[in-house]
Design a protein around this motif. Structure first.
Motif, PDB file in Angstrom:
ATOM      1  N   LYS A   1       0.811  -1.210   0.000  1.00 36.60           N
ATOM      2  CA  LYS A   1       0.000   0.000   0.000  1.00 36.60           C
ATOM      3  C   LYS A   1       0.846   1.263   0.000  1.00 36.60           C
ATOM      4  O   LYS A   1       0.329   2.366   0.060  1.00 36.60           O
ATOM      5  CB  LYS A   1      -0.923   0.020   1.222  1.00 36.60           C
ATOM      6  CG  LYS A   1      -1.891  -1.154   1.291  1.00 36.60           C
ATOM      7  CD  LYS A   1      -2.863  -1.143   0.128  1.00 36.60           C
ATOM      8  CE  LYS A   1      -3.898  -2.252   0.274  1.00 36.60           C
ATOM      9  NZ  LYS A   1      -4.831  -2.301  -0.874  1.00 36.60           N
ATOM     10  N   GLY A   2       2.213   1.046  -0.055  1.00 37.81           N
ATOM     11  CA  GLY A   2       3.098   2.197  -0.082  1.00 37.81           C
ATOM     12  C   GLY A   2       3.476   2.723   1.279  1.00 37.81           C
ATOM     13  O   GLY A   2       4.122   3.777   1.383  1.00 37.81           O
ATOM     14  N   CYS A   3       3.113   2.020   2.334  1.00 39.96           N
ATOM     15  CA  CYS A   3       3.458   2.471   3.677  1.00 39.96           C
ATOM     16  C   CYS A   3       4.891   2.043   3.997  1.00 39.96           C
ATOM     17  O   CYS A   3       5.340   0.951   3.595  1.00 39.96           O
ATOM     18  CB  CYS A   3       2.495   1.894   4.700  1.00 39.96           C
ATOM     19  SG  CYS A   3       0.789   2.428   4.411  1.00 39.96           S
ATOM     20  N   ILE A   4       5.616   2.879   4.741  1.00 42.17           N
ATOM     21  CA  ILE A   4       7.048   2.689   4.960  1.00 42.17           C
ATOM     22  C   ILE A   4       7.341   2.580   6.452  1.00 42.17           C
ATOM     23  O   ILE A   4       6.772   3.320   7.277  1.00 42.17           O
ATOM     24  CB  ILE A   4       7.843   3.872   4.362  1.00 42.17           C
ATOM     25  CG1 ILE A   4       7.639   3.927   2.841  1.00 42.17           C
ATOM     26  CG2 ILE A   4       9.318   3.772   4.691  1.00 42.17           C
ATOM     27  CD1 ILE A   4       8.245   5.152   2.198  1.00 42.17           C
ATOM     28  N   ALA A   5       8.255   1.673   6.781  1.00 40.80           N
ATOM     29  CA  ALA A   5       8.763   1.564   8.152  1.00 40.80           C
ATOM     30  C   ALA A   5      10.212   1.065   8.076  1.00 40.80           C
ATOM     31  O   ALA A   5      10.618   0.438   7.092  1.00 40.80           O
ATOM     32  CB  ALA A   5       7.905   0.618   8.975  1.00 40.80           C
ATOM     33  N   SER A   6      10.979   1.353   9.092  1.00 42.40           N
ATOM     34  CA  SER A   6      12.404   0.989   9.097  1.00 42.40           C
ATOM     35  C   SER A   6      12.753   0.250  10.376  1.00 42.40           C
ATOM     36  O   SER A   6      12.097   0.418  11.418  1.00 42.40           O
ATOM     37  CB  SER A   6      13.284   2.241   8.970  1.00 42.40           C
ATOM     38  OG  SER A   6      13.042   2.909   7.753  1.00 42.40           O
ATOM     39  N   THR A   7      13.825  -0.526  10.281  1.00 42.30           N
ATOM     40  CA  THR A   7      14.400  -1.175  11.456  1.00 42.30           C
ATOM     41  C   THR A   7      15.894  -1.343  11.200  1.00 42.30           C
ATOM     42  O   THR A   7      16.377  -1.102  10.079  1.00 42.30           O
ATOM     43  CB  THR A   7      13.727  -2.521  11.743  1.00 42.30           C
ATOM     44  OG1 THR A   7      14.150  -2.982  13.035  1.00 42.30           O
ATOM     45  CG2 THR A   7      14.093  -3.574  10.689  1.00 42.30           C
ATOM     46  N   SER A   8      16.610  -1.733  12.242  1.00 41.93           N
ATOM     47  CA  SER A   8      18.069  -1.890  12.095  1.00 41.93           C
ATOM     48  C   SER A   8      18.546  -3.046  12.959  1.00 41.93           C
ATOM     49  O   SER A   8      17.847  -3.502  13.871  1.00 41.93           O
ATOM     50  CB  SER A   8      18.785  -0.594  12.468  1.00 41.93           C
ATOM     51  OG  SER A   8      18.556  -0.282  13.846  1.00 41.93           O
ATOM     52  N   THR A   9      19.747  -3.476  12.649  1.00 43.56           N
ATOM     53  CA  THR A   9      20.405  -4.516  13.438  1.00 43.56           C
ATOM     54  C   THR A   9      21.905  -4.240  13.441  1.00 43.56           C
ATOM     55  O   THR A   9      22.441  -3.635  12.507  1.00 43.56           O
ATOM     56  CB  THR A   9      20.127  -5.922  12.879  1.00 43.56           C
ATOM     57  OG1 THR A   9      20.607  -6.897  13.789  1.00 43.56           O
ATOM     58  CG2 THR A   9      20.754  -6.130  11.510  1.00 43.56           C
TER      59      THR A   9
END
Length: 596
Positions: free
Chosen positions: A558-566
């Motif tokens: 749907k074009g929604c964005i989220a980020s994460t890291s390691t």
């Protein structure tokens, strides 16, 4: 001086009598004879006939028969006129065959009359007389005429609509009407004589419509402006103020004349008096009249000399359903406004006394009536009906206020007819049941400079009252808006705001490696990925020389964005050391210990 009358002796009189008798005999022979009249079998049938005789002393006179001034048949002596529709026929014979004058005669063939129709409409609060009705889109409405039964009726209207089966006694129900049903509906009735009558009712359906827009969707946290679009707004015209109170017309009734039987049945003396045009272009009124029945005249005791009223018989019954308008007192007034106008009040003085008194001095006990009723028609359609108004035994002023009744407001030429009738008689043994009236007055007027508006109001399901609103829902939500125009019509529409949740990104893989080692990191939770390394695949292979943090931005379908890291921890290589006795003799043993 009276004129002297010359004397005539008997012989002279006898001579003239003989001449007179001879002339009369001759004239009698010259009279047209009509026989065998047969009326048409139905309203429009052409099977009517009659015979004409015009013979004088064996001399056949010419016969000419006209209908609507057109010659339809001719002959001499005897003539049969057949195959005719209803109507008036003029028969003429010339001066001939010893007849000194032409002869003429009117013959009427009757085949019934069309039944007068009264239009009725019902928008849900009861049927009322009207030939036009405005309803809102989606409303229910009934159109019809007075109760005539289920046969002989039909209705036609826009879009080739036609129906011959009423839903009830003389009416049709229309449900959920739409603007395309606006137009003229014609109701036709064929009575038992085959006579057809029609009545038109104009139906106008409001076109108000609101569009809340297309459904929208976005990721959580996004604000949306919802704009509604309105079409088909009604236009409303203001009406004249209810304070218009000009005395327009008065019937003083002082001219009352009942001196003989002819005068008692005539109402020609009751002419109206115009006091003001009330800012109207024109005001006109009829005489006060009754369709049937006589009247007498009564002095208004206690008033000025010459102040007279009219006395008419009251209806004995106490049931208003027994009312016959032919016996009512009637007045009519026609207003022609420049823009708009209204009738605001009717006033008159009335009494039904215990003792009747006439202007010629006669008196006697009155079988007084205790009530009177009022009917008001606008352009022959009933707009006001009131029963059970009490009468008094002495003169009193009655004032009936119409100032706030919208039915009495007009924006085009209109004729108002007021009908008054006394009823519910208390019989005290008198020879008269009289109700007396005096000074009938009608008030109102016209106005200009009216305003027009197409105002509308909004109400959203959020409670906001503007044409557009801003929303930022956390979950998918339906928003509705209702618009109301100046005629009270409403339209509602809704729009859905879809809320798409953010993706939940996850990075999996070995987060601890030795220097010089390699690890594979895999991202999930979206459809596209962008690593901090610039890579766009879901999986990357890294071999950092030192501890390093890697992030990935995940985009959903749907074009929604989220980020994460390691963080990948890079461990240094170990430094091994061996301790122990490294020098031994042959045959000896030693113990070595590794560390580091």
């Amino acid at each position: 001086m009276l004129n002297s009358i010359p004397k005539m002796n008997f012989k002279t009189f006898s001579f003239f009598a003989i001449i007179f008798f001879s002339i009369n005999t001759l004239n009698a022979q010259c009279i047209l004879g009509v026989s065998d009249i047969t009326n048409p079998s139905s309203c429009y049938a052409s099977d009517g006939s009659f015979k004409v005789n015009s013979v004088n002393s064996s001399c056949n006179r010419q016969i000419n028969v006209y209908k609507n001034n057109v010659l339809i048949a001719q002959g001499a002596g005897n003539l049969v006129v057949s195959n005719q529709e209803a109507g008036d026929f003029e028969i003429v014979s010339p001066a001939d065959c010893g007849c000194t004058l032409p002869s003429s005669r009117i013959v009427t063939l009757f085949a019934g009359n069309p039944t007068p129709l009264t239009p009725y409409v019902n928008t849900g609060s009861g049927a009322y007389q009207s030939n036009k009705v405005y309803v809102c889109r989606g409303a229910n409405v009934s159109l019809g005429v007075q109760a005539l039964g289920l046969t002989g009726l039909s209705i036609s209207g826009p879009n080739n609509f036609i129906d011959n089966t009423p839903d009830g006694s003389s009416f049709w129900n229309f449900s959920n009407v739409q603007p395309n049903q606006t137009g003229v509906y014609t109701i036709s009735y064929t009575n038992s004589n085959g006579c057809v009558s029609t009545k038109n009712i104009v139906l106008t359906v409001g076109q108000l419509n609101i569009n809340a827009g297309q459904n929208v969707g976005a990721c959580i946290g996004t604000s949306h402006t919802l704009n509604s679009t309105v079409t088909g707004k009604s236009i409303c015209q203001s009406s004249c103020p209810s304070t218009l109170d000009s005395l327009l017309v008065e019937w003083s009734l002082d001219q009352c004349n009942a001196s003989n039987q002819t005068q008692q049945n005539s109402y020609s003396e009751f002419i109206p008096t115009y006091h003001s045009n009330g800012n109207c272009l024109n005001i006109s009124a009829t005489n006060m009249y009754r369709t049937l029945g006589e009247h007498s005249c009564t002095p208004v005791l206690g008033s000025s000399v010459g102040d007279n009223g009219v006395c008419v018989p009251a209806l004995d019954s106490c049931d208003p359903l027994q009312y016959n308008p032919d016996h009512a007192i009637k007045v009519e007034v026609t207003l022609t406004p420049q823009e708009a106008g209204r009738i605001t009040k009717l006033s008159f003085r009335e009494q039904s006394p215990l003792v009747w008194v006439t202007t010629n001095g006669a008196s006697g006990p009155n079988n007084y009536n205790t009530k009177y009723l009022l009917r008001v028609y606008k352009n022959d359609l009933l707009i006001y009906s009131e029963d059970g108004r009490n009468t008094e035994r002495t003169w009193n002023l009655e004032e009936i206020d119409f100032s706030t009744n919208p039915a009495f407001a007009i924006n085009e030429t209109a004729t108002f007819r007021f009908e008054l009738r006394g009823y519910c008689v208390t019989n005290v043994g008198g020879n008269m049941s009289g109700w007396e009236l005096d000074d009938i007055r009608i008030f109102g007027g016209c106005c200009t400079g009216l305003t027009y508006n197409n105002d509308i109001s909004f109400l959203w399901s959020t409670g906001e009252k503007t044409a557009s609103i801003i929303v930022n829902p956390n979950i998918t939500t339906d928003y509705s808006v209702t618009v109301t125009d100046c005629k009270g019509c409403q339209s509602t529409d809704s729009v859905k705001v879809n809320v798409y949740q953010l993706p939940i990104p996850v990075i999996s893989g070995n987060n601890n490696i030795c220097i010089g080692g390699t690890t594979v990191l895999t991202a999930s939770g979206g459809t596209t990925y962008l690593w901090s390394t610039g890579a766009t695949s879901s999986t990357i292979s890294v071999n950092p020389l030192s501890t390093t943090t890697y992030s990935v931005t995940v985009t959903s379908d749907k074009g929604c964005i989220a980020s994460t890291s390691t963080t990948v921890v890079v461990n240094p290589l170990p430094s091994p050391v061996i301790n122990g006795d490294l020098n031994i003799c042959l045959g000896q043993s030693t113990e070595l210990t590794a560390s580091g």
